[in-house]
Motif scaffolding. Structure first.
Motif, PDB file in Angstrom:
ATOM      1  N   SER A  21       4.704 -29.460 -32.283  1.00 52.72           N
ATOM      2  CA  SER A  21       4.105 -30.016 -30.905  1.00 52.72           C
ATOM      3  C   SER A  21       3.759 -29.396 -30.353  1.00 52.72           C
ATOM      4  N   LYS A  22       4.683 -28.689 -29.950  1.00 54.83           N
ATOM      5  CA  LYS A  22       4.914 -28.080 -28.822  1.00 54.83           C
ATOM      6  C   LYS A  22       3.495 -26.494 -29.385  1.00 54.83           C
ATOM      7  N   ASN A  48       3.014 -35.790 -22.633  1.00 57.46           N
ATOM      8  CA  ASN A  48       3.964 -36.628 -23.453  1.00 57.46           C
ATOM      9  C   ASN A  48       5.084 -35.670 -23.571  1.00 57.46           C
ATOM     10  N   LEU A  49       4.668 -34.154 -23.874  1.00 60.69           N
ATOM     11  CA  LEU A  49       5.589 -33.485 -24.243  1.00 60.69           C
ATOM     12  C   LEU A  49       6.078 -33.117 -23.223  1.00 60.69           C
ATOM     13  N   ILE A  50       5.889 -32.737 -21.607  1.00 55.05           N
ATOM     14  CA  ILE A  50       6.250 -32.471 -20.685  1.00 55.05           C
ATOM     15  C   ILE A  50       8.457 -32.794 -21.084  1.00 55.05           C
ATOM     16  N   THR A  65      10.530 -24.651 -15.891  1.00 50.77           N
ATOM     17  CA  THR A  65       9.552 -25.160 -16.957  1.00 50.77           C
ATOM     18  C   THR A  65       8.418 -25.719 -16.726  1.00 50.77           C
ATOM     19  N   GLN A  66       8.801 -27.103 -16.794  1.00 51.73           N
ATOM     20  CA  GLN A  66       8.366 -28.471 -17.130  1.00 51.73           C
ATOM     21  C   GLN A  66       7.270 -29.254 -15.428  1.00 51.73           C
ATOM     22  N   PHE A  67       7.377 -27.961 -14.680  1.00 53.85           N
ATOM     23  CA  PHE A  67       7.288 -28.190 -12.925  1.00 53.85           C
ATOM     24  C   PHE A  67       5.317 -27.212 -13.394  1.00 53.85           C
ATOM     25  N   PRO A 117       3.573 -40.895 -13.920  1.00 50.27           N
ATOM     26  CA  PRO A 117       5.252 -40.422 -13.627  1.00 50.27           C
ATOM     27  C   PRO A 117       5.948 -41.366 -14.317  1.00 50.27           C
ATOM     28  N   LEU A 118       5.919 -41.534 -15.409  1.00 47.42           N
ATOM     29  CA  LEU A 118       7.088 -41.327 -16.525  1.00 47.42           C
ATOM     30  C   LEU A 118       7.425 -40.276 -16.707  1.00 47.42           C
ATOM     31  N   LYS A 119       6.520 -39.803 -16.797  1.00 47.52           N
ATOM     32  CA  LYS A 119       7.201 -37.976 -17.554  1.00 47.52           C
ATOM     33  C   LYS A 119       7.435 -36.964 -17.123  1.00 47.52           C
TER      34      LYS A 119
END
Length: 372
Positions: free
Chosen positions: A113-114, A166-168, A176-178, A238-240
């Motif tokens: 997916s990534k 969804n992948l965060i 990396t997430q930021f 907001p959820l991820k």
């Protein structure tokens, strides 16, 4: 086969988009549906086959018919559909996260997916820059030719944003997430800004020029796509991103809630207007609705809006949006079945892709006919 590949333009990736969004929404329906997971898995398998075939045909066309492939960019309508390639890739990648993790080892499905998401994002950035630039400096169009299909090359970044949200949590460390989140928000802003401008052009064309023809009427539904994806992006963020933006979670929640509800209202308006156009052309006053691949505009945009409703429902935990999502899913399935059957029939009969070898007509002995 050579002739078949020559005909295979990027607009065929709209079938990938449609099958993929129906598969994901069916599998993840918040309202329990009998056999929803089995149906979603079957469609996911079909999606992989259709995507691989389409991608293979597209690659081979570039190799065997390079001039024909390049000419797509010289044509103001054909160039638009490179956005369908980008969005198709993003939908496939998202389905590997939603469905693939339940069919194969979850870590493998997430990595697939990534990889597809990164590839789809790069193609999305390519289309949103190159195709509008060609429209600005190379293509020659008139105001009355403005259609909502002009959104197709500028929408991919927001599709990449919605699916990438969804992948965060799966991108490892916080830094990396930021970075991924920053890219997602930037892509959202890029497409939303362009969506507003193109929508203004489409509205002006509807006001100042004669009504859309029956052939062009399905294109209006494209407007609904970016509305749904923008809802999905801001409702899911907001959820991820709680681990990244912990101090601002409540602010993001409020922004997502207000924005998505407002856009839900805009989406309902566009659905009604688009439906009225289609109904008009099915009446005696209209031109009819001749079938063509543009009918997939009845599928993916409605699916996008449904995915946005799902995301809004998850954010507010209210049964109203759960029920609304169920109604939208039912409408989506009705459109999907009709368009899928018509497309399969068109391919089989050779009206959408000319692959059958025509039989020579028997010669008539006109001399004998005259004598008789």
């Amino acid at each position: 086969m050579v002739s078949l590949i020559r005909q295979f333009a990027p607009n065929w990736f709209t079938t990938v988009m449609g099958i993929g969004i129906v598969a994901g929404l069916t599998y993840t329906s918040p309202f329990p549906i009998p056999y929803q997971h089995q149906i979603g898995m079957i469609l996911f398998g079909m999606l992989n086959v259709v995507f691989l075939l389409a991608f293979l045909f597209w690659i081979v066309r570039w190799i065997l018919h390079t001039d024909e492939a390049i000419n797509d960019f010289r044509h103001p309508e054909r160039a638009l559909f490179y956005g369908a390639l980008a969005m198709g890739m993003n939908v496939v990648g998202n389905d590997y996260l939603l469905i693939g993790t339940h069919l194969i080892h979850s870590s493998i499905a997430i990595e697939i997916s990534k990889v597809i998401w990164v590839s789809g994002t790069l193609v999305s950035i390519f289309t949103v820059i190159v195709v509008p630039y060609l429209l600005f400096v190379e293509h020659s169009v008139e105001q009355h030719q403005t259609l909502a299909t002009w959104l197709i090359p500028v929408v991919p970044p927001i599709v990449a944003a919605a699916t990438g949200t969804n992948l965060i949590p799966y991108w490892g460390d916080i830094n990396t997430q930021f970075a991924i989140t920053a890219i997602i928000i930037a892509m959202f802003g890029m497409t939303f800004f362009l969506f507003m401008m193109v929508s203004a052009l489409v509205y002006a064309r509807l006001v100042y020029h004669q009504r859309l023809s029956g052939i062009a009427a399905p294109s209006l539904w494209v407007e609904i796509g970016p509305i749904g994806m923008s809802m999905g992006t801001l409702s899911t963020l907001p959820l991820k991103t709680q681990a990244i933006f912990a101090p601002y979670t409540n602010i993001l929640h409020g922004i997502g809630l207000i924005f998505s509800m407002a856009m839900w209202g805009v989406g309902v308006w566009w659905i009604i207007i688009s439906a009225m156009h289609s109904i008009f052309h099915m009446s005696h006053r209209g031109d009819g609705l001749p079938f063509h691949l543009g009918w997939w505009s009845y599928v993916f945009p409605i699916g996008s809006f449904t995915s946005g409703t799902y995301a809004l429902g998850h954010l507010v935990h209210d049964s109203f949006f759960t029920f609304a999502g169920l109604i939208q899913l039912a409408i989506l399935w009705g459109c999907f079945v009709i368009v899928f059957v018509r497309t399969a029939s068109g391919v089989w009969k050779g009206t959408l892709l000319q692959w059958k070898i025509s039989q020579p007509k028997p010669q008539v002995d006109t001399q004998n006919q005259k004598t008789a």
